[in-house]
Design an enzyme around this catalytic site. Structure first.
Site, PDB file in Angstrom:
ATOM      1  N   PRO A   2     -75.962 -39.878  40.758  1.00 30.61           N
ATOM      2  CA  PRO A   2     -75.336 -39.053  39.735  1.00 30.61           C
ATOM      3  C   PRO A   2     -73.953 -39.561  39.307  1.00 30.61           C
ATOM      4  O   PRO A   2     -73.262 -40.217  40.092  1.00 30.61           O
ATOM      5  CB  PRO A   2     -75.229 -37.691  40.420  1.00 30.61           C
ATOM      6  CG  PRO A   2     -75.121 -38.000  41.864  1.00 30.61           C
ATOM      7  CD  PRO A   2     -75.959 -39.229  42.079  1.00 30.61           C
ATOM      8  N   GLU A   3     -73.579 -39.233  38.070  1.00 36.15           N
ATOM      9  CA  GLU A   3     -72.281 -39.597  37.518  1.00 36.15           C
ATOM     10  C   GLU A   3     -71.378 -38.355  37.509  1.00 36.15           C
ATOM     11  O   GLU A   3     -71.731 -37.314  38.058  1.00 36.15           O
ATOM     12  CB  GLU A   3     -72.457 -40.187  36.121  1.00 36.15           C
ATOM     13  CG  GLU A   3     -73.389 -41.406  36.114  1.00 36.15           C
ATOM     14  CD  GLU A   3     -73.610 -42.003  34.738  1.00 36.15           C
ATOM     15  OE1 GLU A   3     -72.692 -41.939  33.894  1.00 36.15           O
ATOM     16  OE2 GLU A   3     -74.714 -42.538  34.489  1.00 36.15           O
ATOM     17  N   HIS A  93     -86.876 -37.775  54.428  1.00 39.66           N
ATOM     18  CA  HIS A  93     -85.616 -38.418  54.067  1.00 39.66           C
ATOM     19  C   HIS A  93     -84.428 -37.450  54.123  1.00 39.66           C
ATOM     20  O   HIS A  93     -83.431 -37.659  53.426  1.00 39.66           O
ATOM     21  CB  HIS A  93     -85.696 -39.076  52.685  1.00 39.66           C
ATOM     22  CG  HIS A  93     -86.881 -39.967  52.509  1.00 39.66           C
ATOM     23  ND1 HIS A  93     -87.020 -41.177  53.170  1.00 39.66           N
ATOM     24  CD2 HIS A  93     -88.012 -39.820  51.766  1.00 39.66           C
ATOM     25  CE1 HIS A  93     -88.169 -41.736  52.836  1.00 39.66           C
ATOM     26  NE2 HIS A  93     -88.792 -40.940  51.993  1.00 39.66           N
ATOM     27  N   ARG A 112     -83.235 -43.291  49.026  1.00 33.76           N
ATOM     28  CA  ARG A 112     -82.811 -44.695  49.035  1.00 33.76           C
ATOM     29  C   ARG A 112     -81.866 -45.019  50.195  1.00 33.76           C
ATOM     30  O   ARG A 112     -81.594 -46.186  50.457  1.00 33.76           O
ATOM     31  CB  ARG A 112     -82.134 -45.035  47.702  1.00 33.76           C
ATOM     32  CG  ARG A 112     -83.005 -44.813  46.473  1.00 33.76           C
ATOM     33  CD  ARG A 112     -84.026 -45.901  46.280  1.00 33.76           C
ATOM     34  NE  ARG A 112     -83.424 -47.161  45.907  1.00 33.76           N
ATOM     35  CZ  ARG A 112     -83.112 -47.511  44.657  1.00 33.76           C
ATOM     36  NH1 ARG A 112     -83.356 -46.678  43.648  1.00 33.76           N
ATOM     37  NH2 ARG A 112     -82.577 -48.678  44.404  1.00 33.76           N
ATOM     38  N   ARG A 155     -56.860 -55.639  29.157  1.00 34.21           N
ATOM     39  CA  ARG A 155     -58.101 -56.178  29.716  1.00 34.21           C
ATOM     40  C   ARG A 155     -58.925 -56.899  28.654  1.00 34.21           C
ATOM     41  O   ARG A 155     -59.093 -56.407  27.542  1.00 34.21           O
ATOM     42  CB  ARG A 155     -58.937 -55.034  30.317  1.00 34.21           C
ATOM     43  CG  ARG A 155     -58.205 -54.230  31.388  1.00 34.21           C
ATOM     44  CD  ARG A 155     -57.926 -55.066  32.634  1.00 34.21           C
ATOM     45  NE  ARG A 155     -59.138 -55.409  33.321  1.00 34.21           N
ATOM     46  CZ  ARG A 155     -59.676 -54.665  34.296  1.00 34.21           C
ATOM     47  NH1 ARG A 155     -59.086 -53.549  34.696  1.00 34.21           N
ATOM     48  NH2 ARG A 155     -60.793 -55.047  34.887  1.00 34.21           N
TER      49      ARG A 155
END
Length: 274
Positions: A2-3, A93, A112, A155
Site C-alpha cells: 500500500p501507498e 501466512h 509475500r 535534481r
C-alpha cells in the site's frame, strides 16, 4: 502497495478498532518480520502489558503508539492487519499475532513476507531508520510549493523515478505517481530540473489532490489491499491512467500507453502528457 492513502486508511480504521486495548501477549510466527529489536522474544516482551494509545503514519509506514513504545510497520506488497476474535481460524501466512486482554487479536498477514516491524521508545522513532531517512510529507501544511519547486530544481532525475524515491518525498508509489503526473499533464520521463515554476506548482497541487482523493475513497484495492476492517478501497474505480493501458483517455480519448521508467511499469496519456 500500500501507498500513503492506503496506510492512512489502515491507521484510521485501526484507531477505531484497537485504541484502548491492552496487549496480553505477542506471538511472532515469522521472526524475519521483526527488525528491531533483533530478538523477536524481546519484541514480544516489550509489548506485553502495553495499551494501544493511538495510531499514525509516516510516508508508507504505519505507526501504532503504546504506553512507552511505538510500533513502526511497513506492509510492503501484501501485508494486512485484521482484528479478529481469538477463536477465529487463522488465515495462512499470519506471521504476527497481538493478543489483547479482551480476547480479540490483531493479526498481521503477509503472503509475500516482505513486511517489517520496528519497535522504538516513544519519540525516538523519527530519529533513526527507517523513518529518519524519509523525505517530506506531501500533505504536511509546512511543505510548501516553494519547497517542492526548489527540490525539483536541484535534481536531474526523471520525474517518475524521483517521485518514487522515498528520500525525496514520502508516501508515493507507482499508482499515485502515475495519477499525479497525469493530473499535472507532465511526462514521467521529464527531467525534474526542466520544470517551469508554473509546472512545479501544478505538480505540487496534483500530488496533494490525488492523495487526498485516494484517502477520501479509502485507498485503491488494485490487488489485495484491505483496511483494518477487511474492507476494500474504492479509488481504483476513479483511476485515470494506472492499469488502463489501451483504454481511452478520459480527457482526450487517446489510448492510454504503458512504458517502463526506472524499471517500473508506467501509464500515461501520450497526448495529455506529451
Amino acid at each position: 502497495m500500500p501507498e500513503l492513502p492506503e496506510v492512512e486508511t489502515v491507521a484510521r480504521t485501526l484507531r477505531e478498532l484497537v485504541v484502548g486495548k491492552r496487549v496480553r501477549e505477542v506471538e511472532v510466527r515469522l521472526p524475519k518480520i521483526v527488525k528491531r529489536p533483533a530478538d523477536p522474544a524481546a519484541f514480544a516482551a516489550q509489548l506485553a502489558g502495553q495499551t494501544v494509545r493511538g495510531t499514525g503514519r509516516r510516508g508508507k509506514y504505519l505507526k501504532v503508539f503504546f504506553d512507552d513504545v511505538v510500533l513502526v510497520s511497513h506492509m510492503r506488497m501484501e501485508g494486512r492487519y485484521t482484528l479478529c476474535a481469538s477463536d477465529d481460524p487463522k488465515e495462512p501466512h499470519t506471521h504476527v499475532v497481538f493478543r489483547f486482554a479482551d480476547g480479540t487479536e490483531l493479526r498481521y498477514r503477509d503472503t509475500r513476507q516482505f513486511g517489517t516491524m520496528h519497535l522504538f521508545p516513544r519519540g525516538a522513532e523519527e530519529h533513526a531508520p527507517p523513518l529518519s531517512v524519509l523525505g517530506p510529507e506531501p500533505l504536511d501544511p509546512a511543505f510548501t510549493e516553494e519547497d517542492f519547486a526548489a527540490r525539483l530544481r536541484a535534481r536531474r532525475t526523471r520525474l517518475k523515478a524521483l517521485l518514487l524515491d522515498q528520500t525525496f518525498l514520502a508516501g508515493l508509489g507507482n499508482i499515485y505517481v502515475d495519477e499525479a503526473l497525469f493530473g499535472a499533464g507532465l511526462h514521467p520521463e521529464r527531467p525534474a530540473h526542466t520544470l517551469t515554476a508554473d509546472e512545479a506548482v501544478r505538480l505540487y497541487h496534483s500530488i496533494r489532490q490525488t492523495l487526498m482523493r485516494g484517502i477520501a475513497r479509502g485507498g485503491a484495492s488494485v490487488r489485495t489491499y484491505r483496511n483494518g476492517k477487511g474492507e476494500m478501497g474504492m479509488f481504483q474505480l476513479e483511476l485515470d491512467v494506472y492499469g488502463r493501458r489501451g483504454e481511452p483517455c478520459r480527457r482526450c480519448g487517446t489510448p492510454i500507453a504503458r512504458i517502463v521508467v526506472a524499471g517500473r511499469g508506467t501509464h500515461l496519456c501520450p497526448s495529455c502528457q506529451a
